[in-house]
Scaffold this motif. Structure first.
Motif, PDB file in Angstrom:
ATOM      1  N   ASN A 345      44.624  52.145  35.975  1.00 39.01           N
ATOM      2  CA  ASN A 345      43.280  51.969  35.704  1.00 39.01           C
ATOM      3  C   ASN A 345      42.773  53.460  35.585  1.00 39.01           C
ATOM      4  OD1 ASN A 345      40.800  51.502  35.965  1.00 39.01           O
ATOM      5  ND2 ASN A 345      40.696  50.228  37.491  1.00 39.01           N
ATOM      6  N   VAL A 346      43.020  53.884  34.240  1.00 40.79           N
ATOM      7  CA  VAL A 346      42.520  55.432  34.385  1.00 40.79           C
ATOM      8  C   VAL A 346      41.763  55.548  32.766  1.00 40.79           C
ATOM      9  CG1 VAL A 346      44.686  56.071  33.412  1.00 40.79           C
ATOM     10  CG2 VAL A 346      43.294  57.784  34.518  1.00 40.79           C
ATOM     11  N   THR A 371      38.934  56.481  37.161  1.00 43.92           N
ATOM     12  CA  THR A 371      39.153  55.285  36.707  1.00 43.92           C
ATOM     13  C   THR A 371      38.513  54.447  35.333  1.00 43.92           C
ATOM     14  OG1 THR A 371      37.489  54.187  37.814  1.00 43.92           O
ATOM     15  CG2 THR A 371      39.632  54.601  39.281  1.00 43.92           C
ATOM     16  N   VAL A 377      38.540  55.596  42.943  1.00 41.24           N
ATOM     17  CA  VAL A 377      40.163  55.746  42.638  1.00 41.24           C
ATOM     18  C   VAL A 377      40.456  55.389  44.425  1.00 41.24           C
ATOM     19  CG1 VAL A 377      42.326  57.035  42.695  1.00 41.24           C
ATOM     20  CG2 VAL A 377      40.406  57.214  40.996  1.00 41.24           C
ATOM     21  N   VAL A 418      47.300  54.524  38.601  1.00 34.15           N
ATOM     22  CA  VAL A 418      46.020  54.676  39.117  1.00 34.15           C
ATOM     23  C   VAL A 418      45.586  53.265  39.357  1.00 34.15           C
ATOM     24  CG1 VAL A 418      43.619  55.919  39.295  1.00 34.15           C
ATOM     25  CG2 VAL A 418      45.855  56.997  38.068  1.00 34.15           C
ATOM     26  N   ASP A 420      41.958  51.481  41.452  1.00 39.04           N
ATOM     27  CA  ASP A 420      40.499  51.587  41.980  1.00 39.04           C
ATOM     28  C   ASP A 420      40.277  51.010  43.423  1.00 39.04           C
ATOM     29  OD1 ASP A 420      40.077  48.898  41.442  1.00 39.04           O
ATOM     30  OD2 ASP A 420      38.761  49.087  39.637  1.00 39.04           O
TER      31      ASP A 420
END
Length: 518
Positions: A345-346, A371, A377, A418, A420
């Motif tokens: 999630n980036v 994110t 994050v 990543v 969140d």
């Protein structure tokens, strides 16, 4: 001069629609009666801009992206073959901020050259390292690689030169070089990018390794989920053999080295070097007990160098520029550059090659852009499914083998995923145990049984059944797996589980159903 249009043909770009864009470009060229050459290069790694189309102009290459098939007609209308401004215009590729800030040594040609053109490869510095190597004594090559500080980029971080010296010093009638291209970690794609975007650098690195250690045969073990990489590597090996880069007289020297591509069945445990060897020998991939080490008795019982794709692909620049040049990058015992793969999630996913030493926060916030959802994050997993989850409190940790180890983490293959603040870390811990249970080769009890029990314990915890008892039990179980497992699969599974438990304790104490209802 015939215009050149570059449209990536690697797996990442294809997944994002590059083939449809290429088809639209061909159709538009035919309709307008324009003669042009389409080069299917590899991706430069800025996947948030893919498909990224480039055109060679009188003032250098100009990039456009992300290009959709519906953009192609308007690109031609504005004259993109001469670098016109368009809503997809990005300018010179190497000036794009994500790419401009990188230190590209291993990936210097990726996205720049035609992957299957040996002439392109040589025009951009390819084979310089091998030319130097064929004129050197094996011990001197090993010394140069050792002095560069290069360590295994596959995860273990073991000094490459020491491994090579062990094989060089071991007498045998036959020795092997095995490239571990079984890239199975979540969030990793560097190996695939090299094989699909610059295959000759891997071949060159393997030949140098062969000359340095006295090995005459090499194998590239590629996972079956990488059909495009398999196809490109097979073609590249054929081209290299015809050009004399491989064969009985490497580049006209007295050195002999040949290689072939082998495809694995997709077992995660075959990323472990001894399980890989069993698979390569046609057996079920199971971890071998050590000793003996593969450097003494490896493939078919012969001395064997087993290196990761990026380790071997980093050797040509060392042999070209020298050990001191390479060692000048990095920090502590982590020398040179590392291809960091930013995923999950980036906002800006992709491959970012840089010298060791950047902090995790710089990588996630400055380079990755935080994110994609715009939410805070919560956690970052570094090092694949066996890597620890780092909270924001640890974002000042420099990207360095020892620094991560000191925080109970590991760099691994440098994949970063990543998450969140919507992520449930109890579920992530359960996933780690379940992954281990599914992928275990079954040879040792702590891994085979421990991971199954781990799933059961975490399920009871999720149901709020005696939570403190379950937490104590999973902690004890992780300790047993960490120190009792035969290989890193069982031994490292505790890293994601315990890091999630230690850094995100609230997620491991679910709200009782009665309270939630109130």
């Amino acid at each position: 001069m015939i215009p050149r249009i570059y449209i990536p043909g690697d797996s990442g770009a294809l997944a994002l629609g590059a083939e449809k864009v290429a088809k639209a470009v061909r159709a538009e060229l035919a309709e307008r009666g324009i003669e042009a050459k389409i080069v299917r290069n590899g991706s430069r790694g800025a996947y948030f801009l893919e498909p990224m189309v480039e055109v060679a102009t009188a003032n250098g290459r100009v990039a456009y992206g992300p290009v959709k098939p519906s953009d192609v007609k308007s690109l031609f209308d504005c004259g993109f073959l001469t670098g016109c401004h368009h809503k997809r215009w990005l300018g010179a590729p190497d000036q794009i901020p994500f790419l401009a800030r990188q230190t590209r040594l291993t990936f210097a040609r990726c996205g720049v050259t035609d992957p299957l053109s040996l002439d392109h490869y040589k025009a951009h510095g390819g084979l310089n390292g091998l030319q130097n190597a064929v004129a050197m004594m094996p011990a001197d090559i090993v010394k140069q690689v050792t002095e560069s500080g290069l360590r295994g980029r596959g995860g273990a971080g073991f000094p490459t030169g020491i491994k090579w010296k062990t094989v060089l010093d071991t007498s045998a009638d036959r020795k092997y070089i095995v490239c571990n291209a079984d890239e199975g970690d979540s969030g990793t794609f560097a190996d695939r990018m090299i094989m699909e975007g610059d295959p000759f650098v891997l071949i060159e690195g393997m030949v140098i390794a062969g000359i340095a250690t006295g090995a005459t045969k090499g194998f590239i073990y590629i996972r079956s989920e990488y059909p495009h990489a398999v196809a490109v590597m097979q073609k590249a090996v054929e081209i290299a053999r015809k050009a004399g880069v491989l064969g009985v007289n490497v580049l006209g020297s007295a050195n002999s080295f040949d290689m072939e591509v082998r495809v694995g069945a997709g077992a995660y445990v075959c990323g472990e070097e001894t399980a890989l060897l069993d698979s390569l020998e046609g057996k079920r991939g199971q971890v071998r007990a050590k000793p003996p080490l593969p450097a003494h008795k490896g493939l078919f019982g012969k001395p064997t160098v087993i290196n990761n794709v990026i380790s071997l692909a980093s050797v040509p620049v060392i042999m070209d520029k020298g050990a001191a040049f390479y060692k000048d990058f990095g920090m502590g015992r982590s020398r040179g550059t590392i291809p960091i793969q930013i995923a999950g999630n980036v906002k800006y996913p992709g491959l970012y090659e840089a010298a060791f030493g950047m902090t995790l926060g710089e990588i996630v916030d400055d380079i990755g852009g935080g994110t994609a959802t715009g939410r805070p994050v919560k956690a970052v997993q570094v090092g694949g499914p066996l890597g620890a989850y780092f909270p924001r409190a640890l974002f000042d940790t420099p990207f360095d083998y020892e620094a991560f180890a000191a925080k109970d983490g590991l760099i691994g293959h440098a994949g970063i995923v990543v998450f969140d603040d919507s992520a449930d870390m109890l579920k992530q811990a359960r996933f780690a145990m379940e992954f281990c249970a599914i992928e275990s080769c079954g040879k040792c009890t702590p891994c085979r049984i421990g991971s199954t029990r781990g799933v059961e314990v975490l399920d009871r915890l999720a149901q709020n059944i005696e939570p403190e008892k379950q937490i104590a039990l999973v902690t004890d179980l992780c300790n047993t797996m960490k120190f009792g497992s035969l290989c890193a699969l069982g031994g490292f599974t505790p890293y994601p589980v315990m890091s999630a438990l230690n850094h995100f304790p609230d997620d491991f104490r679910p709200t009782p159903v009665a309270e939630a209802a109130e």
